[in-house]
Scaffold this motif. Structure first.
Motif, PDB file in Angstrom:
ATOM      1  N   PHE A   1      40.114  30.769  46.445  1.00  0.00           N
ATOM      2  CA  PHE A   1      39.526  31.136  45.195  1.00  0.00           C
ATOM      3  C   PHE A   1      40.570  31.102  44.158  1.00  0.00           C
ATOM      4  O   PHE A   1      41.719  31.638  44.338  1.00  0.00           O
ATOM      5  CB  PHE A   1      38.794  32.584  45.289  1.00  0.00           C
ATOM      6  CG  PHE A   1      37.478  32.782  44.551  1.00  0.00           C
ATOM      7  CD1 PHE A   1      36.507  32.270  44.776  1.00  0.00           C
ATOM      8  CD2 PHE A   1      37.800  33.208  43.212  1.00  0.00           C
ATOM      9  CE1 PHE A   1      35.379  32.687  43.995  1.00  0.00           C
ATOM     10  CE2 PHE A   1      36.881  33.275  42.196  1.00  0.00           C
ATOM     11  CZ  PHE A   1      35.539  33.286  42.757  1.00  0.00           C
ATOM     12  N   ARG A   2      40.339  30.763  42.990  1.00  0.00           N
ATOM     13  CA  ARG A   2      41.298  30.594  41.809  1.00  0.00           C
ATOM     14  C   ARG A   2      41.421  31.790  41.048  1.00  0.00           C
ATOM     15  O   ARG A   2      40.365  32.385  40.759  1.00  0.00           O
ATOM     16  CB  ARG A   2      41.033  29.467  40.947  1.00  0.00           C
ATOM     17  CG  ARG A   2      41.268  28.176  41.658  1.00  0.00           C
ATOM     18  CD  ARG A   2      41.056  26.878  40.762  1.00  0.00           C
ATOM     19  NE  ARG A   2      39.725  26.979  39.981  1.00  0.00           N
ATOM     20  CZ  ARG A   2      39.294  26.292  39.253  1.00  0.00           C
ATOM     21  NH1 ARG A   2      40.212  25.210  38.640  1.00  0.00           N
ATOM     22  NH2 ARG A   2      37.923  26.519  38.415  1.00  0.00           N
ATOM     23  N   LEU A   3      42.508  32.524  40.652  1.00  0.00           N
ATOM     24  CA  LEU A   3      42.465  33.680  40.155  1.00  0.00           C
ATOM     25  C   LEU A   3      41.928  33.336  38.762  1.00  0.00           C
ATOM     26  O   LEU A   3      41.485  34.387  37.957  1.00  0.00           O
ATOM     27  CB  LEU A   3      43.897  34.204  39.670  1.00  0.00           C
ATOM     28  CG  LEU A   3      44.815  34.751  40.982  1.00  0.00           C
ATOM     29  CD1 LEU A   3      46.201  34.777  40.782  1.00  0.00           C
ATOM     30  CD2 LEU A   3      44.191  36.061  41.106  1.00  0.00           C
ATOM     31  N   ARG A   4      42.177  32.145  37.918  1.00  0.00           N
ATOM     32  CA  ARG A   4      41.653  32.230  36.748  1.00  0.00           C
ATOM     33  C   ARG A   4      40.014  32.056  36.624  1.00  0.00           C
ATOM     34  O   ARG A   4      39.302  32.148  35.633  1.00  0.00           O
ATOM     35  CB  ARG A   4      42.005  30.786  36.027  1.00  0.00           C
ATOM     36  CG  ARG A   4      41.331  29.349  36.889  1.00  0.00           C
ATOM     37  CD  ARG A   4      41.990  28.265  36.359  1.00  0.00           C
ATOM     38  NE  ARG A   4      43.398  27.951  36.482  1.00  0.00           N
ATOM     39  CZ  ARG A   4      44.030  27.336  37.183  1.00  0.00           C
ATOM     40  NH1 ARG A   4      43.135  26.594  38.405  1.00  0.00           N
ATOM     41  NH2 ARG A   4      45.160  27.282  37.489  1.00  0.00           N
ATOM     42  N   ASP A   5      39.496  32.178  37.705  1.00  0.00           N
ATOM     43  CA  ASP A   5      38.128  32.246  37.848  1.00  0.00           C
ATOM     44  C   ASP A   5      37.385  33.660  37.835  1.00  0.00           C
ATOM     45  O   ASP A   5      36.411  33.926  37.662  1.00  0.00           O
ATOM     46  CB  ASP A   5      37.328  31.424  39.269  1.00  0.00           C
ATOM     47  CG  ASP A   5      37.441  29.963  39.260  1.00  0.00           C
ATOM     48  OD1 ASP A   5      37.269  29.495  37.750  1.00  0.00           O
ATOM     49  OD2 ASP A   5      37.412  29.126  39.963  1.00  0.00           O
ATOM     50  N   ILE A   6      38.518  34.451  38.210  1.00  0.00           N
ATOM     51  CA  ILE A   6      38.446  35.786  38.283  1.00  0.00           C
ATOM     52  C   ILE A   6      38.614  36.411  36.952  1.00  0.00           C
ATOM     53  O   ILE A   6      37.921  37.204  36.161  1.00  0.00           O
ATOM     54  CB  ILE A   6      39.239  36.718  39.383  1.00  0.00           C
ATOM     55  CG1 ILE A   6      38.915  36.018  40.836  1.00  0.00           C
ATOM     56  CG2 ILE A   6      38.932  38.008  39.377  1.00  0.00           C
ATOM     57  CD1 ILE A   6      39.840  36.407  41.780  1.00  0.00           C
ATOM     58  N   VAL A   7      39.967  36.346  36.313  1.00  0.00           N
ATOM     59  CA  VAL A   7      40.368  36.631  35.054  1.00  0.00           C
ATOM     60  C   VAL A   7      40.769  35.328  34.292  1.00  0.00           C
ATOM     61  O   VAL A   7      41.844  34.789  34.657  1.00  0.00           O
ATOM     62  CB  VAL A   7      41.359  37.774  35.070  1.00  0.00           C
ATOM     63  CG1 VAL A   7      41.968  37.862  33.613  1.00  0.00           C
ATOM     64  CG2 VAL A   7      40.950  38.911  35.707  1.00  0.00           C
ATOM     65  N   PRO A   8      40.042  34.655  33.462  1.00  0.00           N
ATOM     66  CA  PRO A   8      40.246  33.578  32.538  1.00  0.00           C
ATOM     67  C   PRO A   8      41.846  33.725  31.894  1.00  0.00           C
ATOM     68  O   PRO A   8      42.152  35.128  31.475  1.00  0.00           O
ATOM     69  CB  PRO A   8      39.273  33.549  31.411  1.00  0.00           C
ATOM     70  CG  PRO A   8      38.236  34.043  31.912  1.00  0.00           C
ATOM     71  CD  PRO A   8      38.725  35.236  32.848  1.00  0.00           C
ATOM     72  N   GLY A   9      42.456  32.593  32.098  1.00  0.00           N
ATOM     73  CA  GLY A   9      43.774  32.759  31.822  1.00  0.00           C
ATOM     74  C   GLY A   9      44.875  33.037  32.688  1.00  0.00           C
ATOM     75  O   GLY A   9      46.190  33.325  32.397  1.00  0.00           O
ATOM     76  N   LEU A  10      44.738  33.643  33.632  1.00  0.00           N
ATOM     77  CA  LEU A  10      45.426  34.195  34.860  1.00  0.00           C
ATOM     78  C   LEU A  10      45.885  33.272  35.879  1.00  0.00           C
ATOM     79  O   LEU A  10      44.837  32.957  36.507  1.00  0.00           O
ATOM     80  CB  LEU A  10      44.774  35.511  35.459  1.00  0.00           C
ATOM     81  CG  LEU A  10      45.725  36.436  36.338  1.00  0.00           C
ATOM     82  CD1 LEU A  10      47.163  36.915  35.858  1.00  0.00           C
ATOM     83  CD2 LEU A  10      45.129  37.442  37.231  1.00  0.00           C
ATOM     84  N   GLY A  11      46.975  32.979  36.136  1.00  0.00           N
ATOM     85  CA  GLY A  11      47.304  31.948  37.276  1.00  0.00           C
ATOM     86  C   GLY A  11      47.387  30.576  36.781  1.00  0.00           C
ATOM     87  O   GLY A  11      46.820  30.251  35.706  1.00  0.00           O
TER      88      GLY A  11
END
Length: 345
Positions: free
Chosen positions: A335-345
């Protein structure tokens, strides 16, 4: 610095529960350094969970706080290092270095981010006595335009969505869910929040032990191993929470398995320099023939090792040590961090 809430402040804590409770606000449990950020104009300070200053280790976050936070505020959150493969706690630990030049270099190579999840003060107002629902709303409003280094954690009051986050977000390096009572004030150093973490078991080979600090005839910790795809025994972690009577009993039981490093798969009995995190810590151990199997409880992996100290579950005399492989472990869905918090990772 003159704020309505002054450092140091011991952060509010959580206690483990087996299931997601109803009627709360739910957030991902971030795997980083718990930190409270204080900003008063041009002054910024980051305090750790143990109320020690963290400011010098993260100069890029000082700059971010000055650029992205309200001019006078106190914000509770987590320092993380985000990569394309998820959160990197090992890189985060490397930041706690005494040399300022190395801190600056790592700040450029592996910049950290700050995940905000509670508001303790804003302007001249102390928000700690207010219910969490009000603090959360004020946090979202105050940090609407933050980024790219400071982010507000996602939150929901939907238990079904929280359960989905619990299942999915582990693949990005997060290690569970935090549940916060909506009407609760901020209580420093009190375990009034709830954490729900993944619980798993694994059968591991006992490949060595370290002595207890108080006795040369008692076990301090057992070193655990798993066999990889090429048949090599890899070090995956330790267990060590035993009563003293059990520590002495284990010492006696394991003596027939004591071997030498010449015949042991691990030849790092006395590593140069000691521990990477504690230069004075002795990492030497007594090698054992890898013949005994133990079932342990763990929450999740960090790379090829248990992220936290594993817990003893039971002995497995019925298991062949060679069957203790990585294949038995759960593999979280990526799972991608940017899908949890946009702009992160």
């Amino acid at each position: 610095m003159r704020l309505p809430v002054m450092p140091p402040v011991a952060p509010m804590l959580s206690k483990s529960v087996p299931e997601i409770p109803p009627g709360a606000s739910y957030e991902p449990k971030w795997d980083g350094f718990r930190t409270i950020c204080f900003r008063d104009g041009d002054e910024v300070e980051f305090g750790s969970r143990k109320e020690r200053p963290m400011t010098r280790y993260f100069p890029e976050l000082v700059a971010a706080a000055l650029a992205e936070l309200p001019s006078r505020c106190v914000v509770d959150g987590e320092i993380v290092i985000a990569t394309d493969d998820g959160l990197d706690f090992e890189a985060l630990q490397l930041r706690l270095h005494p040399a300022a030049s190395r801190v600056r270099m790592l700040a450029e190579q592996t910049p950290a981010a700050f995940i905000a999840f509670d508001l303790l003060a804003l302007g001249d107002d102390d928000y700690m006595p207010r219910p969490f629902a009000q603090r959360r709303a004020a946090l979202v409003d105050a940090l609407t335009h933050c980024g790219p280094s400071i982010h507000v954690t996602p939150a929901t009051t939907d238990p079904a969505l929280a359960q989905r986050w619990f299942s999915e977000f582990e693949g990005a390096g997060l290690d569970g869910i935090i549940a916060k009572p909506l009407d609760g004030p901020y209580l420093p150093d009190k375990r009034v929040m709830f954490k729900i973490k993944h619980a798993r078991t694994a059968d591991c080979v006992v490949a060595g032990y370290r002595l207890h600090k108080s006795s040369d005839e008692a076990i301090g910790s057992l070193l655990l191993g798993l066999y990889d795809d090429v048949g090599a025994l890899a070090s995956v972690g330790v267990i060590g929470a035993f009563p003293m009577a059990t520590r002495r009993q284990l010492f006696a039981e394991l003596q027939p398995l004591v071997t030498t490093f010449d015949t042991h798969p691990w030849n790092w009995g006395v590593p140069a320099g000691g521990s990477r995190w504690n230069a004075g810590k002795d990492l030497s151990f007594v090698p054992l023939r890898p013949e005994r199997v133990v079932e342990v409880r763990y929450d999740h992996m960090e790379g090829a090792r248990f992220r936290h100290t594993a817990q003893f579950n039971r002995w497995r005399p019925d298991r062949d040590p060679r069957s203790c492989t990585y294949a038995q472990l759960d593999q979280p869905v990526t799972f991608r961090l940017r899908d949890i918090v946009p702009g992160l990772g």
